[in-house]
Motif scaffolding. Structure first.
Motif, mmCIF file in Angstrom:
data_model
loop_
_atom_site.group_PDB
_atom_site.id
_atom_site.type_symbol
_atom_site.label_atom_id
_atom_site.label_comp_id
_atom_site.label_asym_id
_atom_site.label_seq_id
_atom_site.Cartn_x
_atom_site.Cartn_y
_atom_site.Cartn_z
ATOM 1 N N PRO A 182 -3.789 24.122 -48.493
ATOM 2 C CA PRO A 182 -2.836 25.161 -48.088
ATOM 3 C C PRO A 182 -1.779 24.661 -47.113
ATOM 4 O O PRO A 182 -2.050 23.778 -46.297
ATOM 5 C CB PRO A 182 -3.715 26.209 -47.391
ATOM 6 C CG PRO A 182 -5.116 25.837 -47.670
ATOM 7 C CD PRO A 182 -5.149 24.403 -48.014
ATOM 8 N N GLY A 183 -0.598 25.233 -47.191
ATOM 9 C CA GLY A 183 0.502 24.854 -46.300
ATOM 10 C C GLY A 183 0.473 25.623 -44.993
ATOM 11 O O GLY A 183 1.422 26.319 -44.648
ATOM 12 N N PHE A 184 -0.604 25.500 -44.255
ATOM 13 C CA PHE A 184 -0.663 26.150 -42.950
ATOM 14 C C PHE A 184 0.352 25.511 -42.021
ATOM 15 O O PHE A 184 0.745 24.358 -42.210
ATOM 16 C CB PHE A 184 -2.067 26.011 -42.347
ATOM 17 C CG PHE A 184 -3.141 26.687 -43.165
ATOM 18 C CD1 PHE A 184 -2.996 28.008 -43.562
ATOM 19 C CD2 PHE A 184 -4.276 25.998 -43.536
ATOM 20 C CE1 PHE A 184 -3.983 28.633 -44.310
ATOM 21 C CE2 PHE A 184 -5.270 26.617 -44.284
ATOM 22 C CZ PHE A 184 -5.122 27.929 -44.689
ATOM 23 N N ARG A 185 0.743 26.256 -41.001
ATOM 24 C CA ARG A 185 1.677 25.688 -40.030
ATOM 25 C C ARG A 185 0.971 25.256 -38.753
ATOM 26 O O ARG A 185 1.585 24.741 -37.839
ATOM 27 C CB ARG A 185 2.801 26.685 -39.727
ATOM 28 C CG ARG A 185 3.692 26.874 -40.927
ATOM 29 C CD ARG A 185 4.942 27.668 -40.663
ATOM 30 N NE ARG A 185 5.768 27.654 -41.869
ATOM 31 C CZ ARG A 185 7.009 28.092 -41.939
ATOM 32 N NH1 ARG A 185 7.603 28.577 -40.876
ATOM 33 N NH2 ARG A 185 7.671 28.040 -43.073
ATOM 34 N N TRP A 186 -0.331 25.535 -38.672
ATOM 35 C CA TRP A 186 -1.073 25.053 -37.516
ATOM 36 C C TRP A 186 -1.620 23.677 -37.844
ATOM 37 O O TRP A 186 -1.573 23.231 -38.982
ATOM 38 C CB TRP A 186 -2.178 26.029 -37.114
ATOM 39 C CG TRP A 186 -2.949 26.672 -38.227
ATOM 40 C CD1 TRP A 186 -2.618 27.829 -38.872
ATOM 41 C CD2 TRP A 186 -4.160 26.211 -38.846
ATOM 42 N NE1 TRP A 186 -3.553 28.104 -39.839
ATOM 43 C CE2 TRP A 186 -4.518 27.145 -39.841
ATOM 44 C CE3 TRP A 186 -4.992 25.109 -38.634
ATOM 45 C CZ2 TRP A 186 -5.666 27.011 -40.642
ATOM 46 C CZ3 TRP A 186 -6.137 24.972 -39.428
ATOM 47 C CH2 TRP A 186 -6.464 25.914 -40.414
ATOM 48 N N GLY B 118 4.031 30.553 -43.704
ATOM 49 C CA GLY B 118 3.276 29.428 -44.231
ATOM 50 C C GLY B 118 4.226 28.528 -45.003
ATOM 51 O O GLY B 118 5.367 28.901 -45.279
ATOM 52 N N VAL C 278 2.197 24.868 -50.744
ATOM 53 C CA VAL C 278 0.873 24.295 -50.947
ATOM 54 C C VAL C 278 1.018 22.767 -51.081
ATOM 55 O O VAL C 278 1.940 22.269 -51.711
ATOM 56 C CB VAL C 278 0.183 24.928 -52.185
ATOM 57 C CG1 VAL C 278 0.984 24.750 -53.443
ATOM 58 C CG2 VAL C 278 -1.220 24.376 -52.376
#
Lengths: 594, 151
Positions: free
Chosen positions: A434-438, A496, A499
């Motif tokens: 997943p393209g999380f930003r954290w 976000g 992916v």
């Protein structure tokens, strides 16, 4: 170029500057930096709002690299927050090579990070918060937290967010709202809210009708609000409404199964009703929205809803040094976004009059750990909270000679390691992440500890899968996520990033319509991915139902332990179309076709 | 007595108020052909053969931008127009675009909240027929997504 204190404070003021701001010309003696005097701000007005957001449970100082790809499409192209690198500095008038430029951009990250050190950390943040609170007087100051506080670290996961509730209580957070908070089960969320000494507000979290029938606990039975929608605080004799706006798409972007009885949404007409109510009936002098919408959604909401003075925003992790002023039928609304990972503290000084805000000053202060002495009480608390887990967290897994980071619209280097690990451990052709930003940053040669792996992976639905998927299914996933990121109408975005993929390449045209953005999908060796053909795909963080495999951090740590010295052979970033003149991209590691 | 939302719901579900909620459409002639139509234009034509639809801000449609669950998307259709005769909701990309039609008694409040099923991202159209035979509409895109990856 090393910076002296005078330059530093000058740049801070200039960066936050323009409009109503003036630079502070105070003289300081050498060595004052250590005492945090570089953080002195000119006083203004009669009320001060301190704002943190998206700290993602980072209690200790860390490195965090800002993105070199943060594309804006349609009306958002080239507008804050969709500016990176030199474009960002030019827009905000910040000189290159300065400490402030380092805080706000990815430029020369490795070298600058070595020079200026880590950012954030709750003990250092506490020192800064206390300074600003005491300067203005605790009765005239509020500390607001935009959420994504209880998730993002191993300790937050293992204590189900309770470590962060304790840290926030010690920090003195007055009001908060949420997003990843809702990835713990409902009863845990409510128990944490109970332990939280401040107020948890959200006008857009409503119990479903079935849940109301089943007597689930709610704040207001008339309206179905699960939490208090807003609170009113008195600052220097002025009544200030703080309205909470939780992340509107929580049950879509994250699993609904943790919060089955709650429904969300932007609910801007309900927001308008509350603004009208607090203005007309509660006779407030200022209306503040504490938002987890994400900056683009906040900008649109500010244009649709009238009567809000300020939206203090988060979710998209954008460190925006100057508020954006948005016009609407009722006047103007300020929109801010205060970055992530404890890296920044937003300071908004307001001059509040009868029934209106007369003026403001905003400063987005980077929290450089070397410049701030840690708060002793907070430091002890953090040590205490970490004690049971230290050995596990500090296990050294591997090293890498590259900078490891996640943030950006497409694969970061740390994502690539996660994708590579999934392919190797799961023996898969393709991997998705997943393209999380954290997720924090690791400098080249630094130990990759379990703690750094957990920074990227610690969450309540970490289970992995390896399964067969048709080429058409992979395309559908990519198109779907891409539309959530690049839809031209912010209300249809989820925040976000794209992916992340391993073992495959593709061409992406962010400005195209839904279903038309992804093309030329190939495996790493160049073989075209066919719609009807089946591929073995590894992934994690499924929102629909729980996946069957081991948690992702086990997969990644196995891979790192096996390799000791880890290499990234290929960064699977897509070739891009239609972004050549977009100031939201610079130093792209992939190919830009047009 | 002021009824809470929870109280009102319980009363409704308990049946005391349910008698008022029997869809008027059940009493009117069942528009079977329109409900079975597989194309939006066709469904509209079968429902209102002679009407030309006119966009109007007096037709209200409340629906989420992104559905939390495509199987049960909450929508509210309402109108500020006088003399409403009937109202209908269409989902352009559903296999049968006409999801619901309400025929109103005189003086009935033209507002209905219901849940519709959506297979994929689509335009949702709310249309209102007035007693003079005119039909007004408004529309909104509702996204049905596979979700995930929010950060």
């Amino acid at each position: 170029m090393a910076l002296n204190r005078r330059e530093f404070i000058h740049l801070l003021a200039a960066g936050a500057g323009a409009g109503l701001l003036s630079a502070c010309g105070r003289d300081m003696s050498p060595g004052a930096l250590k005492d945090g005097l570089a953080y002195d701000l000119p006083t203004f007005g009669n009320a001060r709002l301190l704002h943190i957001t998206d700290t993602h449970a980072q209690l200790l100082p860390i490195y965090f690299r800002e993105p070199n790809v943060n594309l804006g499409v349609g009306p958002m192209k080239g507008r804050p927050p969709h500016l990176v690198g030199h474009h960002f500095l030019k827009y905000f008038g910040i000189p290159e090579g300065t400490q402030l430029a380092h805080a706000l951009t990815y430029l020369d990250f490795e070298e600058m990070a070595q020079r200026y050190g880590k950012v954030g950390g709750f003990a250092h943040l506490a020192t800064l918060v206390n300074k600003y609170r005491n300067e203005f007087g605790p009765d005239n100051t509020l500390l607001l937290d935009g959420g994504d506080t209880w998730q993002g670290s191993g300790t937050a996961l293992w204590t189900q967010g309770e470590d962060m509730v304790k840290a926030c209580n010690a920090l003195g957070v007055d009001v908060m709202t949420g997003h990843w908070e809702f990835t713990y089960p409902e009863e845990v969320v409510l128990a944490n809210v109970e332990k939280f000494k401040g107020e948890f507000v959200a006008q857009n979290v409503i119990a479903t009708e079935e849940a109301l029938f089943d007597d689930v606990p709610v704040f207001d039975e008339d309206t179905g609000h699960v939490f208090k929608p807003y609170t009113i605080k008195t600052l220097n004799g002025h009544r200030v409404a703080i309205i909470g706006q939780a992340f509107p798409y929580t049950p879509i972007a994250n699993p609904k199964r943790f919060i089955p009885h709650w429904t969300f949404g932007i609910r801007d007409s309900e927001m308008q009703n509350i603004v009208n109510k607090v203005r007309e009936q509660e006779k407030v002098d200022a209306v503040i929205v504490l938002s987890h919408n994400g900056m683009d959604v906040d900008l649109k909401m500010a244009s649709v809803v009238s009567g809000i003075d300020v939206i203090l925003g988060g979710h998209t992790h954008d460190g925006v040094p100057k508020p954006v002023l948005v016009e609407n039928t009722g006047g103007k609304t300020l929109v801010t976004n205060a970055g992530s990972n404890g890296k920044f503290l937003g300071v908004l000084d307001l001059d509040i009059g009868k029934g209106r805000v007369k003026g403001y000053r905003y400063h987005l202060m980077p929290v450089f750990s070397r410049l701030l002495a840690p708060d002793q009480a907070m430091e002890s608390l953090i040590t205490e909270l970490r004690r049971p887990y230290v050995d596990k967290l500090e296990e050294k897994l591997a090293v890498c000679d590259e900078l490891l980071y996640r943030r950006g619209n497409f694969n970061g280097t740390f994502d690539q390691i996660i994708c590579d690990a999934q392919r190797v451990v799961g023996d898969a052709q393709i991997s998705l992440s997943p393209g999380f930003r954290w997720g924090t940053t690791v400098l080249p040669g630094q130990d990759i500890t379990m703690e750094r792996v957990l920074d990227q992976t610690a969450m309540t639905y970490p289970e992995t899968y390896v399964r067969e998927m048709k080429g058409a299914d992979i395309k559908r996933i990519l198109e779907d996520v891409c539309d959530n990121l690049f839809n031209k109408d912010p209300y249809y975005q989820q925040g976000g990033d794209m992916v992340r993929v391993g073992g495959m390449d593709y061409v992406c045209e962010p400005g195209a319509e839904m279903g038309q953005r992804i093309s030329h999908m190939t495996l790493d060796d160049g073989t075209p991915i066919e719609a009807g053909k089946t591929y073995k795909v590894a992934g994690w963080a499924t929102v629909g139902s729980k996946a069957p495999g081991a948690p992702i951090w086990e997969v990644v740590s196995t891979y790192l332990r096996d390799n000791k010295s880890v290499k990234i052979n290929k960064l699977n970033v897509p070739k891009l179309k239609g972004v050549k003149d977009n100031p939201g991209i610079e130093d792209y590691p992939g190919e830009i076709l047009s | 007595m002021k009824l809470s939302r929870r109280g009102a719901l319980k009363r409704l579900l308990a049946g005391s108020a349910a008698v008022f909620l029997v869809p008027v459409s059940a009493l009117a002639k069942w528009a079977e052909k329109a409900f079975n139509a597989t194309k939006l234009d066709e469904a509209i034509k079968l429902l209102w053969p002679n009407a030309k639809l006119e966009k109007s801000d007096k037709v209200r449609l409340k629906a989420p931008e992104i559905a939390e669950n495509g199987a049960v998307v909450p929508v509210t259709i309402g109108s500020d127009l006088p003399n409403v005769k009937s109202m209908a909701i269409f989902v352009e990309k559903n296999p049968s675009p006409l999801t619901s039609k309400f025929d109103l008694f005189k003086d009935a409040k033209p507002e209905f909240s219901l849940r519709i099923r959506m297979g994929e991202t689509s335009k949702v159209i709310a249309a209102v027929e007035t007693t003079d035979g005119k039909v007004y509409f408004t529309e909104k895109e509702v996204k049905v997504t596979i979700g995930g990856c929010g950060g």
